[in-house]
Write a protein that holds these residues in place. Sequence first.
Motif, PDB file in Angstrom:
ATOM      1  N   LYS A 182      67.253  48.974  46.251  1.00 38.98           N
ATOM      2  CA  LYS A 182      66.992  47.706  45.570  1.00 38.98           C
ATOM      3  C   LYS A 182      65.563  47.253  45.781  1.00 38.98           C
ATOM      4  O   LYS A 182      64.888  46.776  44.865  1.00 38.98           O
ATOM      5  N   HIS A 183      65.033  47.405  46.994  1.00 37.16           N
ATOM      6  CA  HIS A 183      63.646  47.021  47.263  1.00 37.16           C
ATOM      7  C   HIS A 183      62.682  47.835  46.426  1.00 37.16           C
ATOM      8  O   HIS A 183      61.696  47.307  45.899  1.00 37.16           O
ATOM      9  N   ARG A 184      62.945  49.156  46.290  1.00 38.24           N
ATOM     10  CA  ARG A 184      62.066  49.995  45.470  1.00 38.24           C
ATOM     11  C   ARG A 184      62.102  49.548  44.004  1.00 38.24           C
ATOM     12  O   ARG A 184      61.094  49.487  43.319  1.00 38.24           O
ATOM     13  N   TYR A 185      63.306  49.197  43.533  1.00 38.99           N
ATOM     14  CA  TYR A 185      63.448  48.776  42.142  1.00 38.99           C
ATOM     15  C   TYR A 185      62.650  47.516  41.854  1.00 38.99           C
ATOM     16  O   TYR A 185      61.915  47.428  40.866  1.00 38.99           O
ATOM     17  N   TYR A 186      62.755  46.512  42.751  1.00 35.26           N
ATOM     18  CA  TYR A 186      62.017  45.268  42.547  1.00 35.26           C
ATOM     19  C   TYR A 186      60.514  45.482  42.665  1.00 35.26           C
ATOM     20  O   TYR A 186      59.726  44.835  41.971  1.00 35.26           O
ATOM     21  N   SER A 187      60.086  46.352  43.542  1.00 36.94           N
ATOM     22  CA  SER A 187      58.648  46.639  43.666  1.00 36.94           C
ATOM     23  C   SER A 187      58.106  47.231  42.389  1.00 36.94           C
ATOM     24  O   SER A 187      57.027  46.856  41.912  1.00 36.94           O
ATOM     25  N   TRP A 188      58.855  48.202  41.815  1.00 38.11           N
ATOM     26  CA  TRP A 188      58.411  48.804  40.548  1.00 38.11           C
ATOM     27  C   TRP A 188      58.395  47.761  39.432  1.00 38.11           C
ATOM     28  O   TRP A 188      57.505  47.745  38.593  1.00 38.11           O
ATOM     29  N   SER A 239      55.375  45.443  39.762  1.00 37.96           N
ATOM     30  CA  SER A 239      54.152  46.189  39.439  1.00 37.96           C
ATOM     31  C   SER A 239      53.980  46.328  37.927  1.00 37.96           C
ATOM     32  O   SER A 239      52.877  46.178  37.386  1.00 37.96           O
ATOM     33  N   ALA A 240      55.092  46.614  37.241  1.00 40.34           N
ATOM     34  CA  ALA A 240      55.028  46.757  35.788  1.00 40.34           C
ATOM     35  C   ALA A 240      54.638  45.434  35.127  1.00 40.34           C
ATOM     36  O   ALA A 240      53.819  45.399  34.200  1.00 40.34           O
ATOM     37  N   LEU A 248      47.832  41.874  33.195  1.00 38.27           N
ATOM     38  CA  LEU A 248      46.404  42.192  33.258  1.00 38.27           C
ATOM     39  C   LEU A 248      45.922  42.824  31.965  1.00 38.27           C
ATOM     40  O   LEU A 248      44.826  42.529  31.486  1.00 38.27           O
ATOM     41  N   GLU A 249      46.751  43.677  31.375  1.00 32.76           N
ATOM     42  CA  GLU A 249      46.348  44.350  30.147  1.00 32.76           C
ATOM     43  C   GLU A 249      46.171  43.348  29.022  1.00 32.76           C
ATOM     44  O   GLU A 249      45.272  43.472  28.183  1.00 32.76           O
TER      45      GLU A 249
END
Length: 227
Positions: A32-38, A41-42, A48-49
Amino acid sequence: MENTARVESRYPAPISLYRVVTSERKPLLMKKHRYYSWLWSALLLVTLEGCLPANGKERTLAAKMDTLPWPASFGLGRPATQAEITRLDIDVRPDGKGLPAGEGKPAIGEVIFATKCAACHGVGGIGGPSGSLVSTSDVTRKRPEKTIGNYWPYATTVFDYIRRAMPFSEPGSLTNEEVYNLTAYLLHANGIIDETATINARTLPKVVMPARNLFVSDDRTGGPTIK
């Protein structure tokens, strides 16, 4: 082990089995932590774009709004009438500009002072909860109390302050005649003008206050000219 895990999901785990239950949940929490980090980031990359220039044109909403013409009116309120402006435009300059028509005498001002001012500034302008307005030779004080007679630089601004701010309970309620009379009384009580003097827009600017030369004009412009 599976039976223990099912039991512990329904009932509080004994201390001896807590580590077993916790260890089975760790991989799920890490995913779950990896999912929220990604995900964050997206979102950051997309934001920014959108703010970067594309083909020489800004994409930001703020940049687009900045190119809009400034409106002539926001549609709030209405223009002030000349009568409303006149009622608020009452400042009096040290040179007397802004003084209204009318006049005052010390004797009349003394009666007005006793009625509308003495409660705060004491009988005769001495003492009172809001401080004295008339200078005295009180030897018990280490320093003389600041009053109109020993501290005020311009007689014209005495009029301005009384009309604008007094009496404290009802500022702006005095007529111009009342203000002229009060100004005359306070100047006479401080020994600055004679009891027979008449104060008006012509004579008041000519009154020289005792503290006039104790003040200097602030003509500093910054840098080495600061005194």
